[in-house]
Design a protein around this motif. Structure first.
Motif, PDB file in Angstrom:
ATOM      1  N   TYR A  48     -13.498 -30.532  -7.823  1.00  0.00           N
ATOM      2  CA  TYR A  48     -13.682 -31.818  -7.151  1.00  0.00           C
ATOM      3  C   TYR A  48     -12.532 -32.736  -7.511  1.00  0.00           C
ATOM      4  O   TYR A  48     -12.162 -32.853  -8.676  1.00  0.00           O
ATOM      5  CB  TYR A  48     -15.004 -32.455  -7.579  1.00  0.00           C
ATOM      6  CG  TYR A  48     -15.366 -33.706  -6.812  1.00  0.00           C
ATOM      7  CD1 TYR A  48     -15.820 -33.629  -5.508  1.00  0.00           C
ATOM      8  CD2 TYR A  48     -15.253 -34.961  -7.406  1.00  0.00           C
ATOM      9  CE1 TYR A  48     -16.164 -34.769  -4.794  1.00  0.00           C
ATOM     10  CE2 TYR A  48     -15.596 -36.106  -6.705  1.00  0.00           C
ATOM     11  CZ  TYR A  48     -16.049 -36.005  -5.398  1.00  0.00           C
ATOM     12  OH  TYR A  48     -16.384 -37.148  -4.697  1.00  0.00           O
ATOM     13  N   TYR A  95     -13.215 -31.820  -1.849  1.00  0.00           N
ATOM     14  CA  TYR A  95     -13.667 -30.463  -2.157  1.00  0.00           C
ATOM     15  C   TYR A  95     -12.703 -29.412  -1.606  1.00  0.00           C
ATOM     16  O   TYR A  95     -13.082 -28.261  -1.405  1.00  0.00           O
ATOM     17  CB  TYR A  95     -15.060 -30.217  -1.570  1.00  0.00           C
ATOM     18  CG  TYR A  95     -16.169 -30.963  -2.272  1.00  0.00           C
ATOM     19  CD1 TYR A  95     -16.735 -30.485  -3.447  1.00  0.00           C
ATOM     20  CD2 TYR A  95     -16.657 -32.163  -1.744  1.00  0.00           C
ATOM     21  CE1 TYR A  95     -17.752 -31.165  -4.089  1.00  0.00           C
ATOM     22  CE2 TYR A  95     -17.675 -32.852  -2.374  1.00  0.00           C
ATOM     23  CZ  TYR A  95     -18.224 -32.354  -3.544  1.00  0.00           C
ATOM     24  OH  TYR A  95     -19.237 -33.037  -4.172  1.00  0.00           O
ATOM     25  N   PHE A 129     -22.392 -28.982 -11.100  1.00  0.00           N
ATOM     26  CA  PHE A 129     -21.539 -30.156 -11.001  1.00  0.00           C
ATOM     27  C   PHE A 129     -20.931 -30.549 -12.344  1.00  0.00           C
ATOM     28  O   PHE A 129     -19.879 -31.176 -12.396  1.00  0.00           O
ATOM     29  CB  PHE A 129     -22.327 -31.333 -10.425  1.00  0.00           C
ATOM     30  CG  PHE A 129     -22.585 -31.211  -8.944  1.00  0.00           C
ATOM     31  CD1 PHE A 129     -21.611 -31.538  -8.019  1.00  0.00           C
ATOM     32  CD2 PHE A 129     -23.800 -30.750  -8.469  1.00  0.00           C
ATOM     33  CE1 PHE A 129     -21.830 -31.424  -6.665  1.00  0.00           C
ATOM     34  CE2 PHE A 129     -24.035 -30.623  -7.113  1.00  0.00           C
ATOM     35  CZ  PHE A 129     -23.051 -30.959  -6.207  1.00  0.00           C
ATOM     36  N   PRO A 189     -13.219 -40.833  -5.066  1.00  0.00           N
ATOM     37  CA  PRO A 189     -13.976 -39.617  -5.386  1.00  0.00           C
ATOM     38  C   PRO A 189     -15.183 -39.880  -6.277  1.00  0.00           C
ATOM     39  O   PRO A 189     -16.268 -39.326  -6.037  1.00  0.00           O
ATOM     40  CB  PRO A 189     -12.942 -38.734  -6.079  1.00  0.00           C
ATOM     41  CG  PRO A 189     -11.637 -39.162  -5.493  1.00  0.00           C
ATOM     42  CD  PRO A 189     -11.772 -40.649  -5.314  1.00  0.00           C
ATOM     43  N   SER A 227     -17.880 -41.469  -4.225  1.00  0.00           N
ATOM     44  CA  SER A 227     -18.477 -40.493  -3.324  1.00  0.00           C
ATOM     45  C   SER A 227     -19.437 -39.578  -4.075  1.00  0.00           C
ATOM     46  O   SER A 227     -20.531 -39.258  -3.583  1.00  0.00           O
ATOM     47  CB  SER A 227     -17.376 -39.672  -2.654  1.00  0.00           C
ATOM     48  OG  SER A 227     -17.926 -38.689  -1.805  1.00  0.00           O
ATOM     49  N   ALA A 228     -19.051 -39.147  -5.275  1.00  0.00           N
ATOM     50  CA  ALA A 228     -19.902 -38.272  -6.077  1.00  0.00           C
ATOM     51  C   ALA A 228     -21.196 -38.973  -6.460  1.00  0.00           C
ATOM     52  O   ALA A 228     -22.276 -38.372  -6.454  1.00  0.00           O
ATOM     53  CB  ALA A 228     -19.155 -37.813  -7.323  1.00  0.00           C
ATOM     54  N   LEU A 269     -23.483 -38.946  -3.492  1.00  0.00           N
ATOM     55  CA  LEU A 269     -24.092 -37.638  -3.291  1.00  0.00           C
ATOM     56  C   LEU A 269     -25.245 -37.422  -4.272  1.00  0.00           C
ATOM     57  O   LEU A 269     -26.311 -36.917  -3.889  1.00  0.00           O
ATOM     58  CB  LEU A 269     -23.046 -36.539  -3.478  1.00  0.00           C
ATOM     59  CG  LEU A 269     -23.568 -35.097  -3.428  1.00  0.00           C
ATOM     60  CD1 LEU A 269     -24.190 -34.798  -2.068  1.00  0.00           C
ATOM     61  CD2 LEU A 269     -22.453 -34.110  -3.737  1.00  0.00           C
ATOM     62  N   ALA A 270     -25.036 -37.825  -5.516  1.00  0.00           N
ATOM     63  CA  ALA A 270     -26.097 -37.660  -6.516  1.00  0.00           C
ATOM     64  C   ALA A 270     -27.343 -38.444  -6.124  1.00  0.00           C
ATOM     65  O   ALA A 270     -28.474 -37.946  -6.266  1.00  0.00           O
ATOM     66  CB  ALA A 270     -25.590 -38.113  -7.883  1.00  0.00           C
TER      67      ALA A 270
END
Length: 289
Positions: free
Chosen positions: A90, A146, A187, A209, A212-213, A216-217
């Motif tokens: 990532y 990704y 992850f 990033p 964004s992570a 997503l979590a």
């Protein structure tokens, strides 16, 4: 009941899949890089449930050949191979060094090739077998940050397309499982770039990033059906299907992305059959529904 080898059995997908298969009466062996350390508790639980555990490093040819041989000996044969071992990555693509990319491909692509070369002589000799592969929804499309991981899974999908056709005449069926993002320890072990000089050149965008992570979590926490157990259920369902009647690709996703990937897969399947038909070799696809 089948004799099953799962690579990366202690991982987020491997453990629930192994337990589900054992519960169904299958015999299961699985590989871990190291029995001790962070894998110790999981290995103990799997062995208590009846799994055979072997140490194997898919980035090392000798280790892989020895590990597969040990697993086959412990099982007394091999009916099903689940290529599940994998590593994520990532980060902004430019920041990934060639060495970073190499680490990911060494596990996700070349590692699978090592396992296949170790297991296939047995399967070809017996004239029957089932090989499953853990891919990803982003082995079909690419999303920001990704890129390296997606590239490795795109490569895996291409290799499996070839294995599917080249092994069909030996009675070996092939199935790809394509999960969406899942809340697993996967992850925590991802390859991330460490290049502060280049990162500085991205300015404020370098923070995206991480944002964004985090998003997503949060989404995964809110999507209660998106859990590793869904992969185990998919594998069990595939093995319950008659030999030669399994789908080539199975999407496992509850985030809403899955139906779009299935639509893409349907088109590709039609194109693939049309192309192979034009060469008169469409029969090489006949071991999948």
């Amino acid at each position: 009941m089948a004799k099953v080898l799962i690579t990366g059995i202690a991982g987020g997908f491997g453990k629930p899949t192994a337990l589900a298969l054992l519960d169904r009466g299958h015999e299961v062996a699985g590989s871990v890089r190291h029995r001790e350390g962070r894998n110790a508790d999981t290995v103990a639980k799997l062995e208590a449930a009846g799994a055979h555990i072997v140490e194997m490093d898919v980035t090392d040819t000798a280790s892989t050949e020895d590990g597969v041989a040990q697993a086959i000996a412990a099982l007394g044969g091999l009916d099903v191979l689940f290529n599940n071992a994998g590593i994520g990555s990532y980060g902004i693509q430019e920041l990934m060094s060639p060495e970073d990319m190499g680490r990911v491909f060494e596990v996700n692509v070349t590692g699978v090739q090592r396992v296949m070369r170790a297991a296939l002589p047995r399967m070809r000799a017996q004239g029957r077998g089932t090989v499953l592969y853990a891919s990803s929804l982003i082995g079909r499309i690419a999303t920001p940050f990704y890129g390296t991981y997606s590239a490795s899974k795109w490569a895996l999908e291409a290799i499996v397309e070839c294995y599917r056709t080249e092994l069909s005449g030996f009675g070996i069926e092939s199935c790809i499982v394509e999960p969406g993002a899942m809340p697993t320890a996967f992850f925590d072990g991802m390859v991330v770039p460490s290049d502060p000089d280049r990162e500085a050149g991205y300015g404020e965008f370098a923070q995206v990033p991480a944002m964004s992570a985090a998003g997503l979590a949060q989404m995964l926490d809110a999507t209660t059906d998106q859990r590793p157990e869904r992969i185990a259920e998919a594998v069990v369902a595939l093995l319950d299907l008659p030999f030669g009647k399994k789908p080539f690709r199975t999407v496992v996703d509850h985030t809403g992305v899955g139906p779009e990937i299935e639509r893409y897969n349907d088109v590709l399947h039609d194109v693939t059959r049309t192309v192979l038909t034009s060469f008169g070799i469409e029969r090489m696809l006949n071991l999948n529904a």
